[in-house]
Motif scaffolding. Structure first.
Motif, short mmCIF file in Angstrom:
data_model
loop_
_atom_site.label_atom_id
_atom_site.label_comp_id
_atom_site.label_asym_id
_atom_site.label_seq_id
_atom_site.Cartn_x
_atom_site.Cartn_y
_atom_site.Cartn_z
N ALA A 153 -12.76 6.27 5.80
CA ALA A 153 -12.97 6.58 4.39
C ALA A 153 -12.02 7.65 3.88
CB ALA A 153 -14.42 7.04 4.15
N GLU A 154 -11.42 8.44 4.77
CA GLU A 154 -10.50 9.49 4.37
C GLU A 154 -9.05 9.01 4.29
OE1 GLU A 154 -10.92 12.86 6.90
OE2 GLU A 154 -13.01 13.23 6.35
N ALA A 155 -8.79 7.78 4.68
CA ALA A 155 -7.42 7.27 4.68
C ALA A 155 -6.98 7.02 3.23
CB ALA A 155 -7.34 5.98 5.48
N ILE A 156 -5.92 7.68 2.82
CA ILE A 156 -5.41 7.56 1.46
C ILE A 156 -4.75 6.20 1.27
CG2 ILE A 156 -3.68 8.49 -0.16
CD1 ILE A 156 -4.21 11.25 1.09
N LEU A 157 -5.23 5.47 0.27
CA LEU A 157 -4.71 4.14 -0.06
C LEU A 157 -4.68 3.22 1.16
CD1 LEU A 157 -1.87 4.93 -2.63
CD2 LEU A 157 -4.25 4.34 -3.07
N ARG A 158 -5.78 3.21 1.88
CA ARG A 158 -5.87 2.39 3.09
C ARG A 158 -5.64 0.91 2.77
NH1 ARG A 158 -11.43 1.30 6.55
NH2 ARG A 158 -10.52 -0.20 8.04
N GLU A 159 -6.24 0.41 1.69
CA GLU A 159 -6.09 -1.01 1.37
C GLU A 159 -4.64 -1.36 1.07
OE1 GLU A 159 -8.79 -2.12 -1.70
OE2 GLU A 159 -10.58 -1.82 -0.47
N GLU A 160 -3.94 -0.48 0.37
CA GLU A 160 -2.53 -0.75 0.10
C GLU A 160 -1.72 -0.78 1.39
OE1 GLU A 160 1.38 1.42 -1.89
OE2 GLU A 160 -0.56 1.71 -2.87
N LEU A 161 -1.96 0.18 2.27
CA LEU A 161 -1.23 0.23 3.53
C LEU A 161 -1.49 -1.02 4.37
CD1 LEU A 161 -1.77 3.98 4.47
CD2 LEU A 161 0.36 2.92 3.71
N GLU A 162 -2.73 -1.44 4.43
CA GLU A 162 -3.07 -2.62 5.22
C GLU A 162 -2.46 -3.88 4.61
OE1 GLU A 162 -7.26 -1.16 7.28
OE2 GLU A 162 -7.34 -2.31 5.41
N ALA A 163 -2.43 -3.95 3.28
CA ALA A 163 -1.81 -5.10 2.61
C ALA A 163 -0.31 -5.13 2.88
CB ALA A 163 -2.09 -5.05 1.11
N ARG A 164 0.33 -3.98 2.85
CA ARG A 164 1.77 -3.94 3.14
C ARG A 164 2.05 -4.38 4.58
NH1 ARG A 164 4.75 -1.77 -0.80
NH2 ARG A 164 3.71 -0.52 -2.40
N ALA A 165 1.23 -3.92 5.51
CA ALA A 165 1.41 -4.31 6.91
C ALA A 165 1.21 -5.82 7.08
CB ALA A 165 0.45 -3.54 7.79
N ARG A 166 0.34 -6.39 6.27
CA ARG A 166 0.08 -7.83 6.36
C ARG A 166 1.18 -8.65 5.69
NH1 ARG A 166 -4.26 -7.93 3.39
NH2 ARG A 166 -3.14 -8.60 1.52
N ASP A 167 1.70 -8.16 4.56
CA ASP A 167 2.55 -8.99 3.70
C ASP A 167 4.04 -8.65 3.74
OD1 ASP A 167 0.18 -10.16 2.87
OD2 ASP A 167 0.00 -8.86 1.10
N GLU A 168 4.41 -7.48 4.24
CA GLU A 168 5.81 -7.07 4.19
C GLU A 168 6.43 -7.14 5.58
OE1 GLU A 168 5.98 -3.21 2.37
OE2 GLU A 168 5.04 -3.91 0.50
N PRO A 169 7.33 -8.10 5.79
CA PRO A 169 7.97 -8.24 7.11
C PRO A 169 8.71 -6.96 7.49
CG PRO A 169 8.41 -10.16 5.73
CD PRO A 169 7.77 -9.14 4.84
N GLY A 170 8.55 -6.58 8.73
CA GLY A 170 9.25 -5.41 9.23
C GLY A 170 8.50 -4.11 9.11
#
Length: 239
Positions: A153-170
């Motif tokens: 719950a303390e992770a800043i913009l966790r959903e954005e980071l996880e989406a980037r890891a899923r969708d952005e190659p590299g």
């Protein structure tokens, strides 16, 4: 650039959005000039009696973000500046700002990679700017972020980071929660550093940001794992 060479200017709050129970995203509009990913600004508040308080905040937004310059401001008990943003500030208010400041803890897409990013708590903020800069420019520089927080719950913009890891190659993400979940009780250690280096390869750039103890420990682990000290750039805060 030295802070005393940068003029103070008025900055208008364009948006305030909670991102964790303690952290708010604050956007400032109408500011001229671009920053480099990894830089910070200083905010200054002036009370009616003339008393002033100021604090430095890393920039979260990518350079040139049309939605304004974004800071992540954590509400701290007794914090003179953070308490204002936690309890008083409203969209349309003006505060004084100067910056961007900093020339060593920065990354631009032309700097290339591989890039290893390691953040503790709110230390992820300047690293987020680097990730966003990578995405905005279509850079293919390999990046890996190790992000350590006490609980998810303390992770800043966790959903954005996880989406980037899923969708952005590299780009790859390791989220470590030290007080809850499957990784409770574990902190960044030599095995984690070596695993990251095996995955990303020999890094051209390493950026570490967090509290003093966190940065010191991680820097030592990196050097022990064979990363040249000149490759490592650090930003520290707190005790």
């Amino acid at each position: 650039m030295a802070a005393d060479r940068v003029a103070w200017r008025k900055a208008r709050i364009g948006a305030i959005t909670p991102v964790t129970p303690r952290v708010k995203s604050v956007r400032f509009m109408g500011l001229d000039g671009a920053h480099r990913a990894g830089q910070h600004v200083e905010l200054r508040l002036t009370a009616p009696d003339g008393y002033q308080a100021q604090r430095s905040y890393s920039i979260a937004s990518a350079p040139g973000d049309a939605n304004g310059l974004e800071l992540m401001i954590e509400g701290l008990s007794g914090g003179e500046v953070s308490s204002y943003f936690a309890d008083v500030a409203e969209v349309g208010d003006e505060v004084e700002l100067r910056g961007p400041i900093g020339g060593s803890f920065v990354w631009s897409p032309e700097d290339g990679g591989p890039v290893l990013l390691i953040g503790g708590g709110s230390g992820v903020v300047p690293l987020l700017s680097m990730l966003r800069a990578r995405a905005e420019t279509g850079s293919e520089a390999p990046m890996l972020l190790i992000y350590s927080v006490r609980e998810a719950a303390e992770a800043i913009l966790r959903e954005e980071l996880e989406a980037r890891a899923r969708d952005e190659p590299g780009f790859d993400l390791t989220l470590l929660t030290t007080r809850a979940g499957a990784t409770a009780g574990r902190r960044i250690d030599r095995v984690m550093i070596e695993t990251a280096l095996d995955h990303i390869g020999k890094p051209r750039h390493v950026f570490v940001c967090g509290g003093n103890a966190f940065v010191g420990t991680v820097s030592d682990l990196l050097v022990d794992a064979g990363v040249k000290p000149g490759v490592i750039r650090t930003e520290r805060f707190g005790g």
